[in-house]
Write a protein that holds these residues in place. Structure first.
Motif, PDB file in Angstrom:
ATOM      1  N   THR A 254       9.902 -29.669 -51.270  1.00  0.00           N
ATOM      2  CA  THR A 254       9.672 -28.229 -51.132  1.00  0.00           C
ATOM      3  C   THR A 254       8.889 -27.676 -52.313  1.00  0.00           C
ATOM      4  O   THR A 254       9.200 -27.968 -53.463  1.00  0.00           O
ATOM      5  N   HIS A 255       7.871 -26.866 -52.014  1.00  0.00           N
ATOM      6  CA  HIS A 255       7.135 -26.128 -53.048  1.00  0.00           C
ATOM      7  C   HIS A 255       7.599 -24.677 -53.005  1.00  0.00           C
ATOM      8  O   HIS A 255       7.669 -24.058 -51.946  1.00  0.00           O
ATOM      9  N   TYR A 256       7.895 -24.123 -54.193  1.00  0.00           N
ATOM     10  CA  TYR A 256       8.339 -22.735 -54.313  1.00  0.00           C
ATOM     11  C   TYR A 256       7.265 -21.907 -55.013  1.00  0.00           C
ATOM     12  O   TYR A 256       6.763 -22.297 -56.073  1.00  0.00           O
ATOM     13  N   HIS A 257       6.935 -20.759 -54.434  1.00  0.00           N
ATOM     14  CA  HIS A 257       6.047 -19.806 -55.110  1.00  0.00           C
ATOM     15  C   HIS A 257       6.833 -18.520 -55.332  1.00  0.00           C
ATOM     16  O   HIS A 257       7.364 -17.925 -54.387  1.00  0.00           O
ATOM     17  N   LEU A 258       6.916 -18.083 -56.587  1.00  0.00           N
ATOM     18  CA  LEU A 258       7.686 -16.910 -56.980  1.00  0.00           C
ATOM     19  C   LEU A 258       6.734 -15.822 -57.432  1.00  0.00           C
ATOM     20  O   LEU A 258       5.907 -16.043 -58.328  1.00  0.00           O
ATOM     21  N   ILE A 259       6.840 -14.621 -56.857  1.00  0.00           N
ATOM     22  CA  ILE A 259       5.904 -13.560 -57.203  1.00  0.00           C
ATOM     23  C   ILE A 259       6.588 -12.201 -57.177  1.00  0.00           C
ATOM     24  O   ILE A 259       7.282 -11.854 -56.225  1.00  0.00           O
ATOM     25  N   GLY A 260       6.421 -11.440 -58.275  1.00  0.00           N
ATOM     26  CA  GLY A 260       6.981 -10.091 -58.337  1.00  0.00           C
ATOM     27  C   GLY A 260       7.670  -9.801 -59.649  1.00  0.00           C
ATOM     28  O   GLY A 260       7.161 -10.122 -60.737  1.00  0.00           O
ATOM     29  N   ASN A 261       8.843  -9.180 -59.561  1.00  0.00           N
ATOM     30  CA  ASN A 261       9.632  -8.764 -60.712  1.00  0.00           C
ATOM     31  C   ASN A 261       9.835  -9.917 -61.696  1.00  0.00           C
ATOM     32  O   ASN A 261      10.271 -11.002 -61.316  1.00  0.00           O
ATOM     33  N   GLY A 262       9.536  -9.649 -62.988  1.00  0.00           N
ATOM     34  CA  GLY A 262       9.631 -10.696 -63.994  1.00  0.00           C
ATOM     35  C   GLY A 262      11.005 -11.317 -64.110  1.00  0.00           C
ATOM     36  O   GLY A 262      11.125 -12.523 -64.363  1.00  0.00           O
ATOM     37  N   GLN A 263      12.054 -10.521 -63.946  1.00  0.00           N
ATOM     38  CA  GLN A 263      13.406 -11.077 -64.046  1.00  0.00           C
ATOM     39  C   GLN A 263      13.685 -12.042 -62.906  1.00  0.00           C
ATOM     40  O   GLN A 263      14.227 -13.129 -63.117  1.00  0.00           O
ATOM     41  N   MET A 264      13.293 -11.665 -61.690  1.00  0.00           N
ATOM     42  CA  MET A 264      13.480 -12.578 -60.551  1.00  0.00           C
ATOM     43  C   MET A 264      12.726 -13.878 -60.778  1.00  0.00           C
ATOM     44  O   MET A 264      13.269 -14.976 -60.601  1.00  0.00           O
ATOM     45  N   VAL A 265      11.467 -13.757 -61.186  1.00  0.00           N
ATOM     46  CA  VAL A 265      10.642 -14.946 -61.392  1.00  0.00           C
ATOM     47  C   VAL A 265      11.251 -15.844 -62.456  1.00  0.00           C
ATOM     48  O   VAL A 265      11.372 -17.064 -62.276  1.00  0.00           O
ATOM     49  N   SER A 266      11.670 -15.256 -63.576  1.00  0.00           N
ATOM     50  CA  SER A 266      12.238 -16.037 -64.683  1.00  0.00           C
ATOM     51  C   SER A 266      13.525 -16.740 -64.272  1.00  0.00           C
ATOM     52  O   SER A 266      13.740 -17.919 -64.585  1.00  0.00           O
ATOM     53  N   GLU A 267      14.396 -16.016 -63.569  1.00  0.00           N
ATOM     54  CA  GLU A 267      15.684 -16.598 -63.179  1.00  0.00           C
ATOM     55  C   GLU A 267      15.515 -17.712 -62.164  1.00  0.00           C
ATOM     56  O   GLU A 267      16.157 -18.772 -62.277  1.00  0.00           O
ATOM     57  N   PHE A 268      14.661 -17.509 -61.175  1.00  0.00           N
ATOM     58  CA  PHE A 268      14.470 -18.558 -60.176  1.00  0.00           C
ATOM     59  C   PHE A 268      13.737 -19.753 -60.763  1.00  0.00           C
ATOM     60  O   PHE A 268      14.056 -20.910 -60.443  1.00  0.00           O
ATOM     61  N   LYS A 269      12.765 -19.511 -61.628  1.00  0.00           N
ATOM     62  CA  LYS A 269      12.053 -20.623 -62.250  1.00  0.00           C
ATOM     63  C   LYS A 269      13.022 -21.472 -63.071  1.00  0.00           C
ATOM     64  O   LYS A 269      13.013 -22.706 -62.992  1.00  0.00           O
ATOM     65  N   ALA A 270      13.885 -20.804 -63.847  1.00  0.00           N
ATOM     66  CA  ALA A 270      14.869 -21.526 -64.664  1.00  0.00           C
ATOM     67  C   ALA A 270      15.899 -22.225 -63.790  1.00  0.00           C
ATOM     68  O   ALA A 270      16.304 -23.361 -64.070  1.00  0.00           O
ATOM     69  N   GLY A 271      16.336 -21.558 -62.724  1.00  0.00           N
ATOM     70  CA  GLY A 271      17.325 -22.155 -61.830  1.00  0.00           C
ATOM     71  C   GLY A 271      16.787 -23.376 -61.110  1.00  0.00           C
ATOM     72  O   GLY A 271      17.479 -24.398 -60.970  1.00  0.00           O
ATOM     73  N   LEU A 272      15.547 -23.292 -60.638  1.00  0.00           N
ATOM     74  CA  LEU A 272      14.931 -24.428 -59.952  1.00  0.00           C
ATOM     75  C   LEU A 272      14.734 -25.596 -60.916  1.00  0.00           C
ATOM     76  O   LEU A 272      14.958 -26.759 -60.560  1.00  0.00           O
ATOM     77  N   ASP A 273      14.342 -25.273 -62.136  1.00  0.00           N
ATOM     78  CA  ASP A 273      14.185 -26.319 -63.150  1.00  0.00           C
ATOM     79  C   ASP A 273      15.521 -27.000 -63.437  1.00  0.00           C
ATOM     80  O   ASP A 273      15.604 -28.237 -63.526  1.00  0.00           O
ATOM     81  N   LYS A 274      16.566 -26.195 -63.560  1.00  0.00           N
ATOM     82  CA  LYS A 274      17.894 -26.733 -63.844  1.00  0.00           C
ATOM     83  C   LYS A 274      18.395 -27.595 -62.684  1.00  0.00           C
ATOM     84  O   LYS A 274      19.175 -28.545 -62.884  1.00  0.00           O
ATOM     85  N   ALA A 275      17.951 -27.286 -61.480  1.00  0.00           N
ATOM     86  CA  ALA A 275      18.349 -28.055 -60.303  1.00  0.00           C
ATOM     87  C   ALA A 275      17.538 -29.339 -60.156  1.00  0.00           C
ATOM     88  O   ALA A 275      17.802 -30.139 -59.256  1.00  0.00           O
ATOM     89  N   GLY A 276      16.545 -29.521 -61.032  1.00  0.00           N
ATOM     90  CA  GLY A 276      15.761 -30.750 -60.995  1.00  0.00           C
ATOM     91  C   GLY A 276      14.491 -30.682 -60.175  1.00  0.00           C
ATOM     92  O   GLY A 276      13.888 -31.717 -59.874  1.00  0.00           O
ATOM     93  N   ILE A 277      14.053 -29.466 -59.810  1.00  0.00           N
ATOM     94  CA  ILE A 277      12.800 -29.328 -59.071  1.00  0.00           C
ATOM     95  C   ILE A 277      11.642 -29.552 -60.037  1.00  0.00           C
ATOM     96  O   ILE A 277      11.567 -28.901 -61.078  1.00  0.00           O
TER      97      ILE A 277
END
Length: 318
Positions: A254-277
């Protein structure tokens, strides 16, 4: 947005991996937007506002036409400007306009583009956006520069079986354009759009997206997450099921593209990284709220849901 902030943003874009090579292609006969010694120079292209179309509460799509052949895709970022009708006292209070001869300008993300037109979705929140939103058809505007890799181009389709687009607010605009481009390519993997809003009256293109979903079963689906009704997408594990694959896929499919509010982007980017994506499976675009502190609990929640889904997929495929 003040001039200094615009210059800083452009410099940051150049330094990022998402910068598009060759962005400063010359358009002969157009004046330079920045003087030598300042931010990177690029040409201004003359255009007219064809229509400022209200799509939902506070969300306006700018339809822009130009006589110059252009090459933009959904997700490219450009500088857009409009001349304000200021009196002297107002001009003294507008630093950006005062510095630039009464012109307001800022970075915007392309939603759609053709050889001689652009669509740009804006949120009406300040003087600049109000000026664009209230402008009459035929109002002259100028744009220039090309930053950021387009959304579709940033996805390695040959190595991807599923694409998830997560947007907040007007971030949905470039996502819709990217979906339209993806659906033109039969070899592009299925796309899921999760569009997040604060209130239901802010939803953009709801009927149109429903039609696209009905016309493209198995290739496109979408859902709206309205935080005033059910909390943010990341508010709980139940909400987060919206981005979990309904079918069993490999952990890196799966490829994820995150766009919009900086807090949402930061949290999802960190969460996906922590999950091993893998990092090359996550692309991002922040619109505002860049300095917001990410919530560790939210990061863990995202990571747990994605990691649990990956674990289940791995066990299934054994």
């Amino acid at each position: 947005m003040k001039t200094s902030r615009l210059l800083v943003l452009i410099i940051q874009l150049i330094g990022s991996r998402a910068f598009a090579p060759g962005s400063f292609g010359n358009h002969r006969g157009h004046s330079k937007l920045f003087a030598e010694g300042g931010a990177p120079q690029y040409d201004k292209i003359e255009a007219v506002l064809k229509q400022a179309e209200v799509l939902s509460k506070g969300c306006v799509m700018l339809h822009i036409d130009t006589g110059t052949a252009i090459d933009y895709q959904p997700g490219n970022v450009l500088a857009l400007e409009i001349e304000g009708n200021w009196n002297l006292s107002e001009l003294e209070e507008k630093e950006d306009a005062k510095t630039n001869g009464g012109v307001l300008r800022g970075p915007y993300t392309v939603s759609r583009a053709t050889e001689k037109s652009l669509d740009i979705l804006i949120k009406v929140v300040g003087d600049k956006s109000k000026m664009f939103a209230n402008a009459e058809a035929g109002t002259p505007v100028k744009f220039g520069g090309k930053f950021k890799v387009p959304i579709v181009e940033g996805i390695q389709k040959e190595e991807t079986k599923r694409v998830v687009l997560i947007s907040t607010g007007v971030g949905v605009g470039p996502c819709v354009g990217a979906v339209e481009e993806a659906l033109k390519d039969d070899s592009f993997p299925p796309v899921e759009l999760c569009a997040c809003y604060r209130n239901s009256d802010e939803i953009v293109y709801g009927t149109y997206l429903d039609e696209l979903q009905a016309e493209n079963p198995g290739r496109f689906s979408w859902k709206a997450i309205v935080s005033s009704e059910r909390g943010r997408l990341s508010a709980n594990e139940n909400n987060l099921q919206a981005i979990v694959s309904p079918i069993e896929l490999g952990p890196n499919d799966t490829h994820y593209h995150l766009i919009g509010n900086g807090q949402m982007v930061s949290e999802f980017k960190a969460g996906l990284d922590k999950a091993g994506i893998p990092g090359d499976k996550v692309t991002v675009e922040m619109y505002f709220n860049h300095k917001a502190t990410a919530d560790d609990d939210v990061i863990d929640r995202i990571a747990n849901v994605i990691f649990s889904a990956k674990t289940a997929e791995a066990l299934y495929n054994k």
